[in-house]
Design a protein around this motif. Structure first.
Motif, PDB file in Angstrom:
ATOM      1  N   UNK A  25       0.842  -1.206   0.000  1.00  0.00           N
ATOM      2  CA  UNK A  25       0.000   0.000   0.000  1.00  0.00           C
ATOM      3  C   UNK A  25       0.871   1.248   0.000  1.00  0.00           C
ATOM      4  N   UNK A  26       1.978   1.228   0.732  1.00  0.00           N
ATOM      5  CA  UNK A  26       2.878   2.379   0.797  1.00  0.00           C
ATOM      6  C   UNK A  26       3.476   2.677  -0.573  1.00  0.00           C
ATOM      7  N   UNK A  27       3.766   1.654  -1.348  1.00  0.00           N
ATOM      8  CA  UNK A  27       4.313   1.861  -2.695  1.00  0.00           C
ATOM      9  C   UNK A  27       3.326   2.572  -3.610  1.00  0.00           C
ATOM     10  N   UNK A  28       2.031   2.357  -3.370  1.00  0.00           N
ATOM     11  CA  UNK A  28       1.009   2.967  -4.226  1.00  0.00           C
ATOM     12  C   UNK A  28       0.539   4.319  -3.716  1.00  0.00           C
ATOM     13  N   UNK A  29       1.052   4.772  -2.602  1.00  0.00           N
ATOM     14  CA  UNK A  29       0.622   6.015  -1.977  1.00  0.00           C
ATOM     15  C   UNK A  29       1.066   7.217  -2.806  1.00  0.00           C
ATOM     16  N   UNK A  30       0.122   8.104  -3.124  1.00  0.00           N
ATOM     17  CA  UNK A  30       0.447   9.343  -3.833  1.00  0.00           C
ATOM     18  C   UNK A  30      -0.457  10.459  -3.338  1.00  0.00           C
ATOM     19  N   UNK A  64      12.210  10.615   1.775  1.00  0.00           N
ATOM     20  CA  UNK A  64      11.736  11.842   2.402  1.00  0.00           C
ATOM     21  C   UNK A  64      10.484  12.412   1.764  1.00  0.00           C
ATOM     22  N   UNK A  65      10.276  12.137   0.470  1.00  0.00           N
ATOM     23  CA  UNK A  65       9.098  12.672  -0.199  1.00  0.00           C
ATOM     24  C   UNK A  65       7.809  11.988   0.253  1.00  0.00           C
ATOM     25  N   UNK A  66       7.904  10.846   0.935  1.00  0.00           N
ATOM     26  CA  UNK A  66       6.716  10.160   1.439  1.00  0.00           C
ATOM     27  C   UNK A  66       6.241  10.691   2.785  1.00  0.00           C
TER      28      UNK A  66
END
Length: 161
Positions: A25-30, A64-66
């Motif tokens: 889910x974290x990989x798909x977070x935008x 850091x961008x997350x």
């Protein structure tokens, strides 16, 4: 519970499954899908909030961008999950066995800088979460003569005022 040298196999499997779901889910977070992914993260966390917190904070160390996205995604979590996040953040800030400063002795390592920024953003947004583990970490570090924790204080003061 203290399981001794090893955990029961079903518990280990459940923790691994939770970690894999949270990573996916974290990989798909935008920025566009943060509210829907927040709900999915909440479901993925299940009963293993500590594993979920380690995965999310680990992502903040590396990317850091997350950080703003993860802080926004925590909006649908209950107060207990947020307290667990604060506890795991304090545990990960200790960074046992890791260098906190670069070889120049002045600048923070990337992972430490990510945790500093996350701690400031997290406690700015969720001011009602227990900040005790972070304060204890800073006090303990300063008593031992290590000033690497001052970056955390700087970020907390900058973000929270």
């Amino acid at each position: 519970l203290n399981y001794g040298p090893c955990k029961p196999l079903p518990l280990s499997r459940a923790e691994v499954a939770t970690g894999l779901k949270c990573r996916a889910v974290t990989k798909r977070l935008s920025k566009d899908n943060v509210s829907s992914m927040s709900r999915e993260l909440n479901k993925a966390a299940g009963g293993h909030t500590g594993v979920f917190a380690e995965v999310l904070i680990g992502a903040c160390e590396s990317y850091g961008n997350l950080i703003p996205l993860i802080v926004d995604a925590l909006n649908f979590f209950n107060p207990f999950a947020l307290d667990v996040m604060a506890y795991v953040l304090g545990k990960m800030l200790r960074g046992e066995g890791r260098n906190k400063l670069k070889s120049d002795g002045i600048n923070s390592e990337q992972w430490m800088r990510g945790l500093e920024i996350f701690s400031g953003s997290f406690f700015e947004r969720y001011w009602y979460v227990e900040i005790g583990p972070i304060v204890n970490y800073v006090v303990r570090e300063l008593k031992e003569g290590r000033t690497s924790s001052l970056g955390v204080v700087k970020e907390l003061l900058k973000k929270m005022g």
